[in-house]
Structures are given as structure tokens and as C-alpha cells.
Design an enzyme around this catalytic site. Structure first.
Site, PDB file in Angstrom:
ATOM      1  N   LYS A 146       0.871  -1.174   0.000  1.00 36.77           N
ATOM      2  CA  LYS A 146       0.000   0.000   0.000  1.00 36.77           C
ATOM      3  C   LYS A 146       0.913   1.231   0.000  1.00 36.77           C
ATOM      4  O   LYS A 146       1.982   1.210   0.618  1.00 36.77           O
ATOM      5  CB  LYS A 146      -0.872  -0.057   1.269  1.00 36.77           C
ATOM      6  CG  LYS A 146      -1.674   1.192   1.571  1.00 36.77           C
ATOM      7  CD  LYS A 146      -2.819   1.368   0.617  1.00 36.77           C
ATOM      8  CE  LYS A 146      -3.373   2.780   0.681  1.00 36.77           C
ATOM      9  NZ  LYS A 146      -4.207   3.126  -0.473  1.00 36.77           N
ATOM     10  N   ASN A 200       6.209   6.686  -5.907  1.00 40.29           N
ATOM     11  CA  ASN A 200       4.878   7.032  -6.408  1.00 40.29           C
ATOM     12  C   ASN A 200       4.813   8.533  -6.681  1.00 40.29           C
ATOM     13  O   ASN A 200       4.651   9.339  -5.764  1.00 40.29           O
ATOM     14  CB  ASN A 200       3.849   6.597  -5.348  1.00 40.29           C
ATOM     15  CG  ASN A 200       2.423   6.933  -5.736  1.00 40.29           C
ATOM     16  OD1 ASN A 200       2.167   7.611  -6.729  1.00 40.29           O
ATOM     17  ND2 ASN A 200       1.489   6.471  -4.938  1.00 40.29           N
ATOM     18  N   CYS A 239      -0.011   9.514  -7.842  1.00 42.43           N
ATOM     19  CA  CYS A 239      -1.330   9.364  -7.221  1.00 42.43           C
ATOM     20  C   CYS A 239      -2.123  10.656  -7.403  1.00 42.43           C
ATOM     21  O   CYS A 239      -1.685  11.718  -6.969  1.00 42.43           O
ATOM     22  CB  CYS A 239      -1.196   9.049  -5.730  1.00 42.43           C
ATOM     23  SG  CYS A 239      -2.799   9.012  -4.890  1.00 42.43           S
ATOM     24  N   ASN A 271      -0.202   4.572 -13.480  1.00 41.00           N
ATOM     25  CA  ASN A 271      -1.083   4.744 -12.329  1.00 41.00           C
ATOM     26  C   ASN A 271      -2.461   5.121 -12.881  1.00 41.00           C
ATOM     27  O   ASN A 271      -2.658   5.136 -14.096  1.00 41.00           O
ATOM     28  CB  ASN A 271      -0.516   5.837 -11.408  1.00 41.00           C
ATOM     29  CG  ASN A 271      -1.022   5.696  -9.959  1.00 41.00           C
ATOM     30  OD1 ASN A 271      -2.162   5.315  -9.716  1.00 41.00           O
ATOM     31  ND2 ASN A 271      -0.172   6.014  -9.011  1.00 41.00           N
ATOM     32  N   GLY A 327      -8.849  -0.202 -14.037  1.00 42.44           N
ATOM     33  CA  GLY A 327      -9.646  -1.311 -14.568  1.00 42.44           C
ATOM     34  C   GLY A 327      -9.544  -1.424 -16.078  1.00 42.44           C
ATOM     35  O   GLY A 327      -8.820  -0.671 -16.734  1.00 42.44           O
ATOM     36  N   GLY A 360      -5.362  -2.159 -15.927  1.00 44.84           N
ATOM     37  CA  GLY A 360      -6.507  -2.951 -16.367  1.00 44.84           C
ATOM     38  C   GLY A 360      -6.222  -4.388 -16.725  1.00 44.84           C
ATOM     39  O   GLY A 360      -7.002  -5.012 -17.453  1.00 44.84           O
ATOM     40  N   GLY A 383      -3.940  -4.905 -10.461  1.00 45.33           N
ATOM     41  CA  GLY A 383      -4.577  -3.978  -9.518  1.00 45.33           C
ATOM     42  C   GLY A 383      -6.034  -4.290  -9.302  1.00 45.33           C
ATOM     43  O   GLY A 383      -6.398  -5.164  -8.506  1.00 45.33           O
ATOM     44  N   THR A 384      -6.874  -3.610 -10.065  1.00 42.92           N
ATOM     45  CA  THR A 384      -8.328  -3.744  -9.927  1.00 42.92           C
ATOM     46  C   THR A 384      -8.791  -5.205  -9.980  1.00 42.92           C
ATOM     47  O   THR A 384      -9.747  -5.577  -9.304  1.00 42.92           O
ATOM     48  CB  THR A 384      -9.020  -2.908 -11.027  1.00 42.92           C
ATOM     49  OG1 THR A 384      -8.536  -1.568 -10.927  1.00 42.92           O
ATOM     50  CG2 THR A 384     -10.524  -2.905 -10.883  1.00 42.92           C
TER      51      THR A 384
END
Lengths: 234, 301
Positions: B46, B127, B130, B192, B217, B244, B265-266
Site C-alpha cells: 500500500k 509514487n 497518485c 497509475n 480497470g 486494467g 490492480g483492480t
């Protein structure tokens, strides 16, 4: 995947879904129901309504695209099912008030049923408040010591919190907040089951993170049941 | 035929190219109850910040056709708590651990990377992408100058290999990637989430308190694939493809576009076993196609 054995409309936009299989779960826990491969992508968290033998039932209301698609599913079709997730209601003793508002009634059927069978419980009084119509009118009496319902009013007015050893609630925030405040005044524990938008359902994505007296908690994993004072007495 | 899914990412060996993406896998614990997360090539933590963060208020998640908008706002326990409470648990799994770090200001990134120097990690993922925090983070990734300057400083501070996670919202993502490479980055991960928004017409207001959120996604996959392809052509450091990826076929597309590793990810939200299924799906495909090593097909387009 789970086989749907029934999915019937029982009220205005309200459905009772029944699936077949070997399931586990305790009152207040939920399953993630996946209705489509593409859209909506995510599963819908829906609490256990009743769990008997090889049948699991969910009471749900059409609230968006996911539940709308779910309502169109017929017996013989399959849905994705993962769970049970969440903590569920804790064990309690003595005389218990179970209070629900609207679709908050959904997890309370199995809750009352299990309480009624438990030797440590002396009475289970169920109070349900609805805004328009009562759902499953003839079913609730079977699982409690006494049943009271109200349409269009404030169900909390009818609950004498001081008379109970504990209160288990699920419904609108305003209802659960009121019960929590009264419970605090009388030194009674009020447990509330809260609703939240969820992504993963297992505690990883933090979409359902909520502020509590003990810092941020995940509704899906640390909840959905919390002590009312943890949520409303900030 | 035995096929080899392992990938050499600079000097680091990954047992396979499948890595859990930051922010979708927590610190692995939740998923470890569902499958052995040690079968993954790696796990990105995270997003971590120097101090603990509570994240954003209001709605944090919204669905859209083939995608998900999120506005979590980097909720995390902070670097110190991560090192003390989460990392020891993660070390039990036989997988690479990548610490994703973000910050509102340069100083925060530097201090965070310094604190991680004594931690037993495999890589740091910087990162700078974001879109859900008001200050810093994506602001560093928008232009090549700010990105390059930050990477240079972190490379100077950190003893770990540093990969940089880029934003598709950058003015020119290829130039940002090139600037990161020039500043000494050990790798690039992209993309990202795409800065996006949703409106609640009943309430006549934006769904998210921050108004904008990040779209992920399958909806973003073709864009992600194009950007990964462009960046792979432009830089010589290895690239991690993200965006995605839902199944092994998607993963293979990114490898063919030039990615060394891929991140899931998603898909973890749609099916918590997605990572496991993608590893086995890639293996089956390679066996069937007679591909001994991913080097044979990487970047063939």
C-alpha cells in the site's frame, strides 16, 4: 459459483434470493455477490438473511446496476459468491432488543433465529421500522419472542432500551445513533451494523474505511458490526 | 517442455512477472488467507508516507462501465509502523517486496526513503502519480524536470533499487520516463490511475469530495498498453506494465509490448485469486505455444 433456486419479488423493488450449496456464516456476516463478468466489475456485499441446511437466502433492494441485474436472475442460473466476510454480531446474554430500519431488517432474521435458540437468551424482542410497506410480514414472528413494527414513523420511540441487556441494530444512521445515545445513558451495549461502499470486501482496498473512536476501521473486515459508541460517540 | 516464467529485472530475479499493484493488495495479509501469495513474483505495498495518513473523506469508490474510480487518498500506517508491524509478516512469503512511497513534498520522500534503508526490501517504487492527494505525489510526475530532480535525490539517498511509477496524466509520459532514466532510476512502472471524475446528478454535485479521482480497470487497458509500448521503446531500463490487466491474456499483451513485469490492480477486487490465476494462465500459454522464456516474446511489437 452458486446455483440460484429462487429469486422472487416480495415488495417494491425488494427481492428474496435463495441459493443452494454448502455455506457457512453467522448473523451479521455478508457475502460478496458477483452478478456480471464485465459491468459492474465489483461484487455486491449482501448480508445473510437466512442460512439453513444447504440453502442460503439474501434479502435485497434494487439500489443500482448490480442489484438490478441480480433481480433479473432466475432459478437455475448461477452467480458468483464469496464469503462469509465480516465479523457479525457478537454473542450476548439475557433480554435482547433487535432493531431494524428499512433494508436494515435483512441481517436480523438469522440474528433473531439464532438468539431464540440460544440458552443464554431469555427474550428476543424484534422491532422493525419501514417507510412504506412491511416486508415478509408473516415471517418475523416465527423467530422472536415478540414482534413490533411501524410504518412511516420512528421505530426508536417504541424501544425501551433500559429494559434490555443489549441492543442489536441495523438501519439508517439516525436510528442507530439514537439507540446508541439512549444505550449510553442507561449503560447498555448497543451493537450497530453499518453499511458502506466496498471494493474488495476483505480489507485490502480501504474503500470502506470509516472513522471510529479507535481510529480508522475497515467496515468489511473489522465490521460491519461495531459497538455504537465506537461509531457515533466521536 | 519446461517453461521458465522467471524474469531478470536488473540484478533482481523474479520467479514470475506477476506483481500485486500498490493499493490493491494491502500488505498481502488479507489475500494470504485466500491463496499462497508466495507464488507471486512480487508484492507492492500500500502507498506509504512518512507519517500515517487517514485518507480522504466522503465516497472513496465509484463504479463506471469496465472501470473503477477511487479516491482513497493514501490511507496508510506510515513508514515506521510498516517496518515494525507489516514488513516482518511479509517476509514470511517467498516473494519480492516493493515498498511504494509517496509524499506531499520532496523532503518527505527523502526522509521516507532514508527510513527504509535499513528495511529488508527488494525495491522502492516511487509514487509520483497518485491523483488523490492535494499536494505533491502526482505533481512530481507531471513534468520531466520535477520527476528527474526527485529521482536523482532519492537515488542518492536510497540503498535500494528505485523504480518510478508514472502517471498517464503527465504532459508527456515518454519524456518523464526518459528523465527518470537519466536521473538513475532502475526501472519504470506505468500507468497509475487516470485522473477522472463522476457526477451525482440527483445531488447535482461531484461524487468525490476532491472532485477528481483515479480511474482504473479494463477501461484504461488500451491506453496503458500504448503508453507502456512507447516507454519501452524510449528507455533501456526495465518496465513494469500496469493498467486494467484482468487475466493472463492481458498480461501477455503487456509483455509483448515490452514490459518485463506486470502488476495486477483492480483485478484483485474482482477476483481475489486473480494473481494466482494469471500466473498459472501464463504458464499454460507458454507451454502450449512452446515458449521457453518470456525473453522470446518480450517487446516483439
Amino acid at each position: 459459483m452458486a446455483l440460484i433456486t429462487d429469486n422472487k419479488k416480495i415488495g417494491n423493488g425488494i427481492y428474496l434470493l435463495e441459493v443452494e450449496g454448502r455455506f457457512k456464516g453467522s448473523p451479521g456476516q455478508f457475502y460478496m455477490i458477483q452478478v456480471a463478468e464485465t459491468y459492474p466489475l465489483l461484487s455486491r456485499p449482501i448480508s445473510i438473511f437466512e442460512l439453513t441446511g444447504n440453502k442460503l437466502k439474501f434479502l435485497y433492494r434494487i439500489a443500482g446496476e448490480g442489484t438490478r441485474l441480480l433481480s433479473e436472475k432466475k432459478g437455475g442460473e448461477c452467480i458468483g459468491l464469496r464469503g462469509p466476510y465480516g465479523n457479525g454480531y457478537p454473542s450476548v446474554k439475557g433480554k435482547i432488543a433487535v432493531v431494524g430500519g428499512g433494508m436494515g431488517a435483512a441481517p436480523l432474521y438469522e440474528t433473531c433465529k439464532r438468539l431464540k435458540e440460544h440458552p443464554d437468551i431469555t427474550a428476543v424482542d424484534l422491532y422493525l421500522g419501514f417507510s412504506e410497506e412491511i416486508i415478509l410480514k408473516n415471517e418475523w414472528e416465527k423467530v422472536c419472542s415478540s414482534f413490533f413494527y411501524d410504518i412511516g414513523g420512528m421505530i426508536t420511540k417504541h424501544v425501551d432500551v433500559a429494559d434490555y441487556d443489549a441492543v442489536l441494530a441495523c438501519g439508517p444512521d439516525i436510528m442507530m445513533k439514537k439507540l446508541t445515545e439512549t444505550g449510553k445513558k442507561h449503560g447498555k451495549k448497543v451493537y450497530v451494523s453499518i453499511e458502506s461502499r466496498m471494493g474488495c470486501g476483505i480489507g485490502a482496498c480501504l474503500s470502506c474505511s470509516c472513522k471510529t473512536a479507535n481510529g480508522n476501521k475497515k467496515v468489511c473486515k473489522d465490521g460491519p458490526v461495531f459497538l455504537g459508541v465506537e461509531i457515533y460517540d466521536l | 517442455m519446461t517453461c521458465d516464467l522467471s524474469v531478470k529485472f536488473n540484478y533482481l530475479d523474479f520467479k514470475n512477472p506477476v506483481v500485486a499493484a500498490s493499493g490493491t493488495f494491502g500488505f498481502g495479509e488479507e489475500y494470504s488467507r485466500i491463496y499462497d501469495v508466495g507464488i507471486l513474483g512480487g508484492i507492492c505495498t500500500k502507498g506509504l508516507t512518512l507519517e500515517p495518513k487517514e485518507g480522504n473523506n466522503g465516497i472513496r469508490l465509484w463504479e463506471t462501465p469496465m472501470g473503477v474510480l477511487n479516491s482513497i487518498g493514501m490511507e496508510n500506517p506510515g513508514i515506521e509502523a510498516f517496518i515494525k508491524n507489516e514488513l516482518p509478516k511479509m517476509k514470511k512469503w517467498d516473494t519480492r517486496i516493493i515498498a511504494n512511497i509517496g509524499g506531499a513534498a520532496e523532503e518527505e520522500y527523502i526522509l521516507a526513503s532514508e527510513m527504509l534503508n535499513n528495511a529488508d526490501l527488494d525495491m522502492i517504487e516511487l509514487n509520483i502519480s497518485c491523483p488523490n492527494v492535494r499536494e505533491g505525489c502526482m505533481a512530481f510526475g507531471m513534468k520531466e524536470k520535477s520527476a528527474g530532480e526527485l529521482v536523482e535525490k532519492i537515488k542518492h539517498t536510497s540503498r535500494h533499487p528505485v523504480i518510478v511509477k508514472l502517471t498517464p496524466n503527465a504532459e508527456n509520459i515518454v519524456r518523464v520516463a526518459e528523465a527518470c532514466e537519466a536521473a538513475g532510476a532502475d526501472g519504470i512502472s506505468l500507468i497509475n490511475t487516470v485522473k477522472a471524475m463522476a457526477v451525482d446528478i440527483k445531488e447535482r454535485k461531484a461524487v468525490f469530495e476532491n472532485i477528481y479521482a483515479g480511474l482504473s480497470g479494463p477501461a484504461i487497458k488500451p491506453i496503458a498498453l500504448r503508453m507502456v509500448h512507447e516507454v519501452c521503446k524510449a528507455v533501456s531500463i526495465p518496465v513494469i506494465g500496469i493498467g486494467g490487466i484482468m487475466n493472463w491474456k492481458d498480461a501477455m499483451e503487456f509483455i509483448m509490448a515490452g514490459a518485463h513485469l506486470i502488476q495486477i490492480g483492480t483485478a484483485n477486487f474482482v477476483n481475489p485469486e486473480a494473481g494466482k490465476k494469471i500466473v498459472s494462465g501464463m504458464k499454460d500459454y507458454m507451454e502450449k505455444e512452446g515458449i521457453k522464456n518470456l525473453d522470446e516474446i518480450r517487446g516483439i511489437i
